[in-house]
Design a protein around this motif. Sequence first.
Motif, PDB file in Angstrom:
ATOM      1  N   LYS A 244      47.570  48.067  44.332  1.00  0.00           N
ATOM      2  CA  LYS A 244      46.095  48.177  44.713  1.00  0.00           C
ATOM      3  C   LYS A 244      45.697  47.046  43.950  1.00  0.00           C
ATOM      4  O   LYS A 244      45.956  46.532  42.877  1.00  0.00           O
ATOM      5  N   LEU A 245      44.813  46.501  44.298  1.00  0.00           N
ATOM      6  CA  LEU A 245      43.996  45.278  44.152  1.00  0.00           C
ATOM      7  C   LEU A 245      42.504  45.560  43.901  1.00  0.00           C
ATOM      8  O   LEU A 245      42.021  46.269  44.937  1.00  0.00           O
ATOM      9  N   MET A 246      41.820  45.191  43.044  1.00  0.00           N
ATOM     10  CA  MET A 246      40.447  45.508  42.843  1.00  0.00           C
ATOM     11  C   MET A 246      39.870  43.898  43.518  1.00  0.00           C
ATOM     12  O   MET A 246      40.002  42.993  42.782  1.00  0.00           O
ATOM     13  N   LEU A 247      38.852  44.054  44.535  1.00  0.00           N
ATOM     14  CA  LEU A 247      38.170  42.775  44.770  1.00  0.00           C
ATOM     15  C   LEU A 247      36.791  42.892  44.361  1.00  0.00           C
ATOM     16  O   LEU A 247      36.253  43.885  44.428  1.00  0.00           O
ATOM     17  N   ILE A 248      36.055  41.881  43.725  1.00  0.00           N
ATOM     18  CA  ILE A 248      34.689  41.899  43.536  1.00  0.00           C
ATOM     19  C   ILE A 248      34.151  41.416  44.842  1.00  0.00           C
ATOM     20  O   ILE A 248      34.257  40.002  45.330  1.00  0.00           O
ATOM     21  N   ASP A 249      33.503  42.332  45.624  1.00  0.00           N
ATOM     22  CA  ASP A 249      32.553  42.092  46.777  1.00  0.00           C
ATOM     23  C   ASP A 249      31.758  40.772  46.717  1.00  0.00           C
ATOM     24  O   ASP A 249      30.699  40.904  45.829  1.00  0.00           O
ATOM     25  N   PRO A 250      31.888  39.658  47.349  1.00  0.00           N
ATOM     26  CA  PRO A 250      30.791  38.682  47.050  1.00  0.00           C
ATOM     27  C   PRO A 250      29.435  39.001  47.635  1.00  0.00           C
ATOM     28  O   PRO A 250      28.607  38.260  46.778  1.00  0.00           O
ATOM     29  N   ARG A 251      29.317  39.923  48.136  1.00  0.00           N
ATOM     30  CA  ARG A 251      27.790  40.263  48.612  1.00  0.00           C
ATOM     31  C   ARG A 251      27.251  41.339  47.602  1.00  0.00           C
ATOM     32  O   ARG A 251      26.068  41.014  47.267  1.00  0.00           O
ATOM     33  N   SER A 252      27.938  42.297  47.240  1.00  0.00           N
ATOM     34  CA  SER A 252      27.467  43.313  46.542  1.00  0.00           C
ATOM     35  C   SER A 252      27.678  43.205  45.022  1.00  0.00           C
ATOM     36  O   SER A 252      27.189  44.027  44.136  1.00  0.00           O
ATOM     37  N   CYS A 253      28.589  42.623  44.820  1.00  0.00           N
ATOM     38  CA  CYS A 253      29.442  42.405  43.354  1.00  0.00           C
ATOM     39  C   CYS A 253      29.832  43.655  42.805  1.00  0.00           C
ATOM     40  O   CYS A 253      30.031  44.011  41.682  1.00  0.00           O
ATOM     41  N   GLU A 254      30.081  44.637  43.763  1.00  0.00           N
ATOM     42  CA  GLU A 254      30.778  45.923  43.550  1.00  0.00           C
ATOM     43  C   GLU A 254      32.231  45.562  43.649  1.00  0.00           C
ATOM     44  O   GLU A 254      32.823  44.917  44.278  1.00  0.00           O
ATOM     45  N   LEU A 255      32.956  46.490  43.015  1.00  0.00           N
ATOM     46  CA  LEU A 255      34.461  46.648  42.807  1.00  0.00           C
ATOM     47  C   LEU A 255      34.768  47.366  44.078  1.00  0.00           C
ATOM     48  O   LEU A 255      34.331  48.244  44.309  1.00  0.00           O
ATOM     49  N   VAL A 256      35.798  46.733  44.868  1.00  0.00           N
ATOM     50  CA  VAL A 256      36.411  47.383  46.275  1.00  0.00           C
ATOM     51  C   VAL A 256      37.834  47.365  46.058  1.00  0.00           C
ATOM     52  O   VAL A 256      38.469  46.572  45.589  1.00  0.00           O
TER      53      VAL A 256
END
Length: 119
Positions: free
Chosen positions: A56-68
């Motif tokens: 599992k990898l947490m991505l920092i969404d470039p648009r919302s800056c939320e963790l995905v």
Amino acid sequence: MNNKVFGIGQVTEKGIVFKNIYYSCDVAINGRWFELARVNGDWIVFVILDMDAPDKLMLIDPRSCELVQCYTIKPNTTYGEKLDRYFQSIQMLKSARSQQERKSRRRKTKTRSKVGRLN
């Protein structure tokens, strides 16, 4: 103990790659990131990997800056197979559209040459 690694992943046509492992997530699929990477080229994203759960990898969404949350893409899983079918379908559609455009151009060229001969 904090076993989290912050890093830079790369969005490619085959998935989000980090430390030579490919991942995918709903945000990438819904945003057509993999298709965009194929057409426009790869780009980077910021990621967080928990070394205790490397699938599992947490991505920092470039648009919302939320963790995905992203999951590994395994070719022999249903998810990996769906992704492969998606890419194949996109390529088939692009190929069919390209063939239609070529045929249309040929017809227009033939029509113009016939009109030219009539004048």
